[in-house]
Design an enzyme around this catalytic site. Structure first.
Site: not given
Length: 442
Positions: A10, A21, A32, A38, A42, A80, A302, A423
């Protein structure tokens, strides 16, 4: 500019995408230690009951997508073992071959996450004992369930423990939860936790309080869970007693928190030059406590990853803090909290008070089938909201998010009465339950 990111989940990939970007020509290497990038951890408990079809369904983007579409040098099986901050190098070993590797960086993000606590109990390596953290973990559980599994024992009554209990119950297993303390869901106050206990009893989940697991017994596979007081026959066991930040590969020049999390500032910088950290391996600033905290949740990972990535790319963006908001489904209950519990307020020596009400989540004349219990914790003199806990059958998410917003903006319980909340009889009464509770604080 060479960017190296440790961790491909994440926080790490949120950061990587911000750099992509912002920088037309980028040099991003992600290291990794597993093989999957990614994914939504949960969602994994819900693969047990089949609500989520396959463990792979929680993957947001594949390794190939990051490589081929976004031009990220996304490595797998890269563990690592050392960060040389003087020479700006990351060292490690490829897990499949044992081959060493080294990468130089100009800026480094540590997003190495956290791992389940794996106690040194007798028999912990027996077949049939699992953690729930990764997709391979979950696939191993699903495979084991193809055997003759009737009795499941869950060690630990926190978020993952309760979610796993629910999903095992959904597929017809006999479920026992063993909790060392005297309540489930320790972040909640004991009076609210009783509602959770009642639900477990109602749904025939056996909960054992006040016993500490010391080991497991069996021949090759687990057959019993051993505590300091009893033995419990079992066919499968889940160990869910907490997580520990993956920071053991770092030297003592880094600043760490109480359980090994990296201390970061509002820009996600560590105390080491050009090294950032985000997610479950890092601290989070708690706006209510006004100090660093450790509340490892996907929302924070995130968000921190996004902010770290923006700053790595040359922007100046700050993490505004969190209030510790979380929500959980447990059988027929929705369980939510934000801010401080009474226990936390007491530990901080605050002059606080609390109110608790049980009401309806909708107009009473529309339906009297569901209840909602709302607890507000607030400063006695100023009426400033400190926290909220809500447990009920529906509408918890709506209310807990209102309280989280109120906490973020330092509102009082009096100000809650001024909110223009929606309401209509199928959704609410004319006074929302949190406003009904706020009236009791006046």
């Amino acid at each position: 500019m060479k960017y190296v990111i440790i961790g491909g989940d994440a926080a790490g990939m949120s950061a990587a995408m911000q750099i992509v970007r912002a920088k037309q020509n980028h040099d991003i290497t992600v290291l990794e230690r597993g093989e999957i990038y990614s994914y939504g951890q949960c969602g994994l408990p819900y693969t047990i009951s089949g609500i989520v079809d396959e463990p792979e369904d929680v993957i947001a983007r594949s390794v190939e997508t990051f490589r081929n579409k976004y031009g990220i040098n996304a490595k797998i099986n890269h563990n690592v073992t050392n960060v040389d901050q003087d020479n700006k190098e990351v060292h490690g070993t490829i897990t499949t071959t044992g081959e060493p590797f080294k990468y130089e960086y100009d800026k480094l993000l540590i997003a190495s996450g956290a791992s389940p606590v794996n106690p040194n109990w007798d028999g912990i390596d027996l077949s049939g004992i699992f953690h729930v953290k990764t997709i391979p973990d979950t696939k191993d559980i699903l495979s084991y369930l193809k055997k003759d599994v009737k009795n499941v024992t869950i060690v630990g009554g926190g978020y993952i423990g309760l979610e796993m209990a629910e999903n095992f119950k959904e597929i017809g297993k006999n479920v026992t939860i063993i909790q060392r303390g005297h309540q489930l869901m320790s972040p909640f106050d004991s009076d609210m936790a009783k509602l959770i206990h009642n639900e477990a009893e109602k749904q025939n989940i056996n909960v054992v309080f006040g016993e500490s697991v010391t080991g497991f017994s069996g021949i090759e596979k687990v057959e019993k869970v051993i505590t300091d007081q009893n033995e419990y026959p079992t066919d499968l066991a889940i160990v869910s007693i907490g997580i520990k930040p993956n920071t053991q590969f770092l030297n003592d020049e880094f600043e760490f928190g109480e359980i090994g999390e990296l201390i970061v500032n509002e820009y996600m910088q560590t105390n080491v030059k050009d090294v950032y950290a985000a997610g479950d391996c890092a601290s989070q600033f708690n706006k209510v406590k006004q100090k660093n905290d450790y509340v490892p949740l996907g929302t924070h990972a995130n968000k921190q990853g996004m902010i770290a990535g923006q700053n790595l790319a040359g922007e100046s963006v700050t993490f505004k803090g969190m209030t510790g908001t979380s929500i959980l489904k447990f059988l027929d209950l929705q369980i939510g909290r934000t801010g401080l519990s009474e226990k936390e307020a007491n530990d901080l020596s605050l002059n606080y008070d609390s109110v608790t009400i049980t009401t309806r989540p909708v107009a009473g004349y529309y339906s009297d089938e569901e209840t909602l219990t709302v607890k507000l914790v607030f400063e006695k003199e100023t009426k400033h909201l400190l926290g909220g806990q809500i447990i009920g059958h529906k509408g918890v998410d709506k209310r807990i998010d209102v309280l989280a917003t109120a906490l973020f903006h330092n509102m009082t319980t009096v100000a809650l009465l001024d909110l223009d909340l929606s309401y209509a009889p199928p959704f609410n009464g004319v006074w929302d339950p949190i406003q009904q509770a706020a009236k009791r604080t006046l």
